[in-house]
Enzyme design. Sequence first.
Site, PDB file in Angstrom:
ATOM      1  CG  ASP A  44      -2.084  -0.884   1.090  1.00 37.74           C
ATOM      2  OD1 ASP A  44      -2.163  -1.559   0.037  1.00 37.74           O
ATOM      3  OD2 ASP A  44      -2.915  -0.933   2.007  1.00 37.74           O
ATOM      4  CG  ASP A  48      -0.630   5.491  -0.090  1.00 37.23           C
ATOM      5  OD1 ASP A  48      -1.566   5.138  -0.838  1.00 37.23           O
ATOM      6  OD2 ASP A  48      -0.736   5.671   1.125  1.00 37.23           O
ATOM      7  CB  SER A  85     -29.283  27.270   6.355  1.00 33.74           C
ATOM      8  OG  SER A  85     -30.184  27.332   7.416  1.00 33.74           O
ATOM      9  CE  LYS A 111     -25.400  32.659   2.540  1.00 35.36           C
ATOM     10  NZ  LYS A 111     -26.081  32.201   1.350  1.00 35.36           N
ATOM     11  NE  ARG A 133     -27.519  23.285   3.358  1.00 36.49           N
ATOM     12  CZ  ARG A 133     -28.781  23.663   3.495  1.00 36.49           C
ATOM     13  NH1 ARG A 133     -29.573  23.702   2.459  1.00 36.49           N
ATOM     14  NH2 ARG A 133     -29.256  23.985   4.683  1.00 36.49           N
ATOM     15  CB  CYS A 387     -36.852  33.085 -38.797  1.00 37.72           C
ATOM     16  SG  CYS A 387     -35.340  33.892 -38.250  1.00 37.72           S
ATOM     17  CB  CYS A 390     -34.146  34.754 -42.573  1.00 39.99           C
ATOM     18  SG  CYS A 390     -34.649  33.197 -41.826  1.00 39.99           S
ATOM     19  CB  CYS A 403     -33.955  30.257 -37.772  1.00 38.97           C
ATOM     20  SG  CYS A 403     -33.837  30.593 -39.538  1.00 38.97           S
ATOM     21  CB  CYS A 409     -30.880  33.064 -40.546  1.00 43.10           C
ATOM     22  SG  CYS A 409     -31.788  34.143 -39.457  1.00 43.10           S
TER      23      CYS A 409
HETATM   24  S1  IVH Z   1     -20.012  28.848   6.059  1.00 37.88           S
HETATM   25  C1  IVH Z   1     -23.458  26.372   8.748  1.00 37.88           C
HETATM   26  N1  IVH Z   1     -19.135  30.312   4.119  1.00 37.88           N
HETATM   27  O1  IVH Z   1     -24.408  29.409   2.365  1.00 37.88           O
HETATM   28  C2  IVH Z   1     -22.984  26.613   7.385  1.00 37.88           C
HETATM   29  N2  IVH Z   1     -21.187  29.159   3.787  1.00 37.88           N
HETATM   30  O2  IVH Z   1     -26.916  29.626   4.127  1.00 37.88           O
HETATM   31  C3  IVH Z   1     -21.654  27.284   7.430  1.00 37.88           C
HETATM   32  N3  IVH Z   1     -22.180  29.522   1.581  1.00 37.88           N
HETATM   33  O3  IVH Z   1     -25.391  26.198   2.216  1.00 37.88           O
HETATM   34  C4  IVH Z   1     -21.308  27.657   6.088  1.00 37.88           C
HETATM   35  N4  IVH Z   1     -20.602  30.834   0.807  1.00 37.88           N
HETATM   36  O4  IVH Z   1     -23.123  26.495   1.208  1.00 37.88           O
HETATM   37  C5  IVH Z   1     -20.104  29.499   4.515  1.00 37.88           C
HETATM   38  N5  IVH Z   1     -18.190  31.653   2.511  1.00 37.88           N
HETATM   39  C6  IVH Z   1     -19.172  30.827   2.886  1.00 37.88           C
HETATM   40  C7  IVH Z   1     -20.263  30.491   2.062  1.00 37.88           C
HETATM   41  C8  IVH Z   1     -21.256  29.663   2.545  1.00 37.88           C
HETATM   42  C9  IVH Z   1     -21.743  30.231   0.539  1.00 37.88           C
HETATM   43  C10 IVH Z   1     -23.453  28.766   1.601  1.00 37.88           C
HETATM   44  C11 IVH Z   1     -23.327  27.421   2.206  1.00 37.88           C
HETATM   45  C12 IVH Z   1     -24.643  27.147   2.887  1.00 37.88           C
HETATM   46  C13 IVH Z   1     -25.343  28.445   2.802  1.00 37.88           C
HETATM   47  C14 IVH Z   1     -25.843  28.785   4.179  1.00 37.88           C
END
Ligand code: IVH
Length: 665
Positions: A44, A48, A85, A111, A133, A387, A390, A403, A409
């Site tokens: 292994d 690797d 979220s 974000k 997700r 179209c 044309c 088209c 055309c």
């Molecule tokens: S931190 C608990 N950082 O936003 C989740 N999320 O509303 C911590 N997202 O589905 C996530 N950019 O996929 C984090 N710079 C960022 C992000 C980010 C986009 C998304 C994330 C999540 C959603 C949350």
Amino acid sequence: MDPMTTPPRPPERPVDALSVDELAQAVRYHNWRYFTLAEPEISDLAFDALTRRLAELAPSHPALFELVTDTASGEKVVHAEPMLSLDKCYDDATLLAWAKGFDGPVTQTPKIDGVAASLRYDARGRLVAAVTRGDGTRGESFLANAGYIDAIPKMLSGPPLDASVEVRGELYMPLSVFRALEGGFSNPRNTTAGAIKQKDPSRTAVYGLHFFAYDVRGPAFETEMEKVAWASAHGLVPVETERLDTDAMAAGYARWQARRDALDFEVDGVVYKADRLDEQARLGFTAHHPRFAIAYKFQGDSATSTLEEVQWSVSRTGTITPVGIIEPVELSGAMVSRCSLHNLAIVEQLGLSIGATVLATRRGGVIPHIESVVEPGIAPIVIPLTCPSCGEPTVVDGDFLRCSRPSRCPDVIRGTLEHFVKAVEIDGFGPKVVAQLVQQGLVAEPADFYRLSVEALMPLERMGETLAGRLVGNIQARRTLGLATFLRSLGIDDLGQVVSETLAQQLRTLDAVLAAEVATLEEIHGVGETIARSVVEGLTERRPMIDALLAEVRVEDAAEASAPAERSDDDPIAGRSFVFTGALLTMPREAAQKLVRERGGLTPSSVTKTLDYLVIGDKDSPLLGEGKLSTKHKAADRLVAAGAPLRIIRESEFQAMLDAGAGPA
Ligand code: IVH
């Protein structure tokens, strides 16, 4: 790999003495002995060493990816821990109140408006799971498709692991790629979600997806910043992260707001997290979100308006796209009256009618689009039977209206010409100039540009001798084209930037590309059967146009990339890699790349952490004045901030390096 075929036995030399091809051969051979025959010949540890070396030299090599294709894409997978979220806020005061709840600094990241995904790497660093997700508890595997996303390493690089690791982050589609796609894509996020569901996983490559990592789970960390460093060190691309004191958050938010329009991805807010993980643990979670993180969202950019009419616009591929004309409204600072409706099916799905009150949004920096109908209107939308360009009959083809005679055309011809000048970067030929040239019968196919003279241009609107001279000069300067540029310029549907570069790298000459059959193309990593077919068909259809062009331009073969020279102290170019961005003052970009390759240097197409130099052209350079940072420049800044050895240099510094090791002329 087909389990029935016996892979060739690799040469028996030390790992360091094997070329990329030989390493791939060895990985395939020993993988086959292990899994298919269950008779491994090497330990292994030795296996690797082979995969690590290959991952070091060619991180996206398909042989690495073949190790992991055993989970079916589309299968439901339960997340080790739910993907929650984020809590949201919309003003500074709420953000500051949140930050009072813990000690220490925060991290600040953009974000990204993409698709959240979880990757798992086993203790040997191999990618073994890639899952969306989903509903937070369960997502869908897209492991096979992940093989075609370069920013997802198939094998982690860097220091070995003690145990398996989960990496979470956001998949997104660069806006530059999104804008180049034709027809039927409402926004980059939905397109990303579709891209990873492609049944033929190699089709995923067309969408040029990227992945920003924002969380690493497994190794012992004390801060968020340590996760970022870990991700960089192992070949991932962390989302741009800054550590700030809480009193600097408001200014940090304003900085992202200011950068928003110039980014190559969609950002819908800024995410703050407590940097210290002990503080995170103390704060814990609600059922929906962690208390140690919050998203400070940008103000929404949507507005309601009235649909006044629908116009039908013919694209260069002959697809007829509905465009909604609305009563002008302001959306993220711009007055908007035209909204793309993408395709026929969307008009029906929205239940659109003339006079309807609609919700319009501006996303992806492209033409705004209609999100939904708030209140129905009075008159139905009539789908044209002929179209609009044309007058030939239209045909309904699935979700699209087309088209029936695109080759004749005018809008298709104009679109093809506009695409050509853009792809080969002939300056000065915007849509208005091209339209006039077509109307006057001066240009009907790309080759005609090269036959234009100053006299021929003079009768055009607002044309003078100086301008006409400059335009002709711009055309003449583009008589030598790189293979990838040439392929892309043809305007074949599936032959965009990503696939053109892949074909150029793999096949090297135009003759080889033109001679390739579907069976040859589909063997290439990143192509697959669907694309292979559409490319072969497109090239066959456009053969007369290609032949006419070849009477005017020279297409350069792609350079040999497999044998870089050794790094040498005498020659600062040999063995180093260079990416160029912005316009160079001293020579065209392709000439600079050629010089580098002639000196034994490499010219990869994108900025990665293994890059040696990013050269910023001196024309309008942000290093010299007020110029805007390019996407490559920003990517490089991020990598440098994360500790990559890459250097960002000016054109003049590059010139000095060229002069340095050049020797007697
Ligand atoms: S931190 C608990 N950082 O936003 C989740 N999320 O509303 C911590 N997202 O589905 C996530 N950019 O996929 C984090 N710079 C960022 C992000 C980010 C986009 C998304 C994330 C999540 C959603 C949350």
